[in-house]
Design a protein around this motif. Sequence first.
Motif, PDB file in Angstrom:
ATOM      1  N   ILE A 247       8.129  -1.665  -8.170  1.00 15.44           N
ATOM      2  CA  ILE A 247       7.381  -2.060  -7.221  1.00 15.44           C
ATOM      3  C   ILE A 247       7.853  -2.036  -5.968  1.00 15.44           C
ATOM      4  O   ILE A 247       7.447  -1.542  -4.735  1.00 15.44           O
ATOM      5  N   TYR A 248       9.008  -2.664  -5.701  1.00 17.51           N
ATOM      6  CA  TYR A 248       9.827  -2.738  -4.555  1.00 17.51           C
ATOM      7  C   TYR A 248      10.304  -1.368  -4.035  1.00 17.51           C
ATOM      8  O   TYR A 248      10.135  -1.207  -3.032  1.00 17.51           O
ATOM      9  N   THR A 249      10.688  -0.399  -4.919  1.00 17.96           N
ATOM     10  CA  THR A 249      11.019   0.653  -4.553  1.00 17.96           C
ATOM     11  C   THR A 249      10.178   1.523  -4.112  1.00 17.96           C
ATOM     12  O   THR A 249      10.141   2.204  -2.845  1.00 17.96           O
ATOM     13  N   ALA A 250       8.934   1.494  -4.547  1.00 21.34           N
ATOM     14  CA  ALA A 250       7.774   2.025  -4.253  1.00 21.34           C
ATOM     15  C   ALA A 250       7.281   1.662  -2.867  1.00 21.34           C
ATOM     16  O   ALA A 250       6.720   2.452  -1.849  1.00 21.34           O
ATOM     17  N   TRP A 251       7.287   0.309  -2.635  1.00 16.51           N
ATOM     18  CA  TRP A 251       6.809  -0.181  -1.188  1.00 16.51           C
ATOM     19  C   TRP A 251       7.751   0.272  -0.108  1.00 16.51           C
ATOM     20  O   TRP A 251       7.381   0.628   0.821  1.00 16.51           O
ATOM     21  N   LYS A 252       9.030   0.375  -0.317  1.00 17.45           N
ATOM     22  CA  LYS A 252      10.057   1.031   0.477  1.00 17.45           C
ATOM     23  C   LYS A 252       9.712   2.291   0.619  1.00 17.45           C
ATOM     24  O   LYS A 252       9.841   2.798   1.776  1.00 17.45           O
ATOM     25  N   ILE A 253       9.374   3.039  -0.203  1.00 21.76           N
ATOM     26  CA  ILE A 253       9.085   4.490  -0.007  1.00 21.76           C
ATOM     27  C   ILE A 253       7.850   4.593   1.066  1.00 21.76           C
ATOM     28  O   ILE A 253       7.625   5.593   1.763  1.00 21.76           O
ATOM     29  N   VAL A 254       6.799   3.892   0.618  1.00 18.00           N
ATOM     30  CA  VAL A 254       5.502   4.139   1.340  1.00 18.00           C
ATOM     31  C   VAL A 254       6.005   3.592   2.800  1.00 18.00           C
ATOM     32  O   VAL A 254       5.325   4.037   3.829  1.00 18.00           O
ATOM     33  N   GLN A 255       6.557   2.508   2.934  1.00 10.58           N
ATOM     34  CA  GLN A 255       7.077   2.005   4.292  1.00 10.58           C
ATOM     35  C   GLN A 255       7.802   2.996   5.086  1.00 10.58           C
ATOM     36  O   GLN A 255       7.323   3.466   6.292  1.00 10.58           O
TER      37      GLN A 255
END
Length: 428
Positions: A247-255
């Motif tokens: 979830i953290y990795t996906a959040w970084k990619i989206v940002q």
Amino acid sequence: MLENQTTYSKMIRFLELFQLNDTDEAGTIESVRKGVEFKGTNLWTLIFAIFIASIGLNVNSTAVIIGAMLISPLMGPIVGAGFAVGTNDFDFLKRCLRNLGIATLVSIITSTVYFSITPINEAQSELLARTTPTIFDVLIALFGGATGIIANTRKEKGTAIAGVAIATALMPPLCTAGYGLAQGNWSFFLGAFYLYFINSVFIAIATFIFVRYLNFRKVDWGLYKDKEAKVRIYLIVFALITILPSIYTAWKIVQSSLFKSRANLFISHHFDSPKTKIIEKNIISEGKKKIELTLIGAKISEENLKNIKNKLPQYKLEEAELNILQDLSSPNVESLKYEILSEVYKNTNTTEERQLEQLRKELKILFPELTSFSLTESKEFRSEENKYENFHLFLTHWSKNPQEREKEKLRLFIETRMGFEKVKMMIE
């Protein structure tokens, strides 16, 4: 009242569309237990599939990777583990986990051996794509696992299981983990192995959910029946712990994606004009955020640049540092010119090499006694005219000395074929 009954009947008929009838419980159990074993044929199939997937990742061939995923038996023990938890068969679960461990170890060893001996060490895009797992990979594994177990429980299996094998992508992450070990790159190894781990866990969880939903017969725990609720809690906690990093990795990619999208919109609104050309653009979304542009054409005044920078907050880019390079005497621009010229020179050389290779094939047919040749551009000083004259020197080696007529024929052929004005031929 009659209208309410009609509406209720319609709802019931609609819900019946989602019912999973025609469940083949006996056939499913047999199929799952058969897929768990990793010895003989299954083990050799896995090894060869890992080699094929490793080669596909190495040469960046999507078709080869898909082929390897289709023949891989790796999903068997993962589905078996979810099935075992769903039916409370913990003896079978131990067997599944043991076989999964063997399959995983064999896969990593096989891919490590391949990537240790291959001459191609560069990480291709297909390989890099398996090093940063996100929540989207979790969702693919969850829905893929659900599709797999539903297809497996039908009497008519169809083609869904093959599609699940491709979508959930268990093989490529293991091969990428092997690449990481072979290259000593632990970030590659850990990222790829984590992707394999979350794929495995959520395929098993999807299997568990649908096995319970389809009400398969459970193994009776007798006096330990009260522990069944604890197992469910442990399973939920384990799933949450597994999913958090993704979830953290996906959040970084989206940002990062949002920042780049806003930056490109900002650039198009304020720097994309007929009088100004952007020759280099660099958007840095990690760490200290930056937008770096190299411009040619009409120079933007300092006052206008200041006004443009003040508009960054309108695009939610207030944290970004804007660097504009317009001075053509700058060392950075000289470096950029050098890179462009180098690329042109490289492309020119590649074209010439292709032409010479084609020429070699043609000469082999037309002049079979010509064993080798070299072609160079040179200059000749003509003293009577006090000037240099360009020509191409064609140096040849023959298995048998050619006649004058054949030499002249070859010289004229080279001039015509290569488009040269003057060719001088020498024989060694």
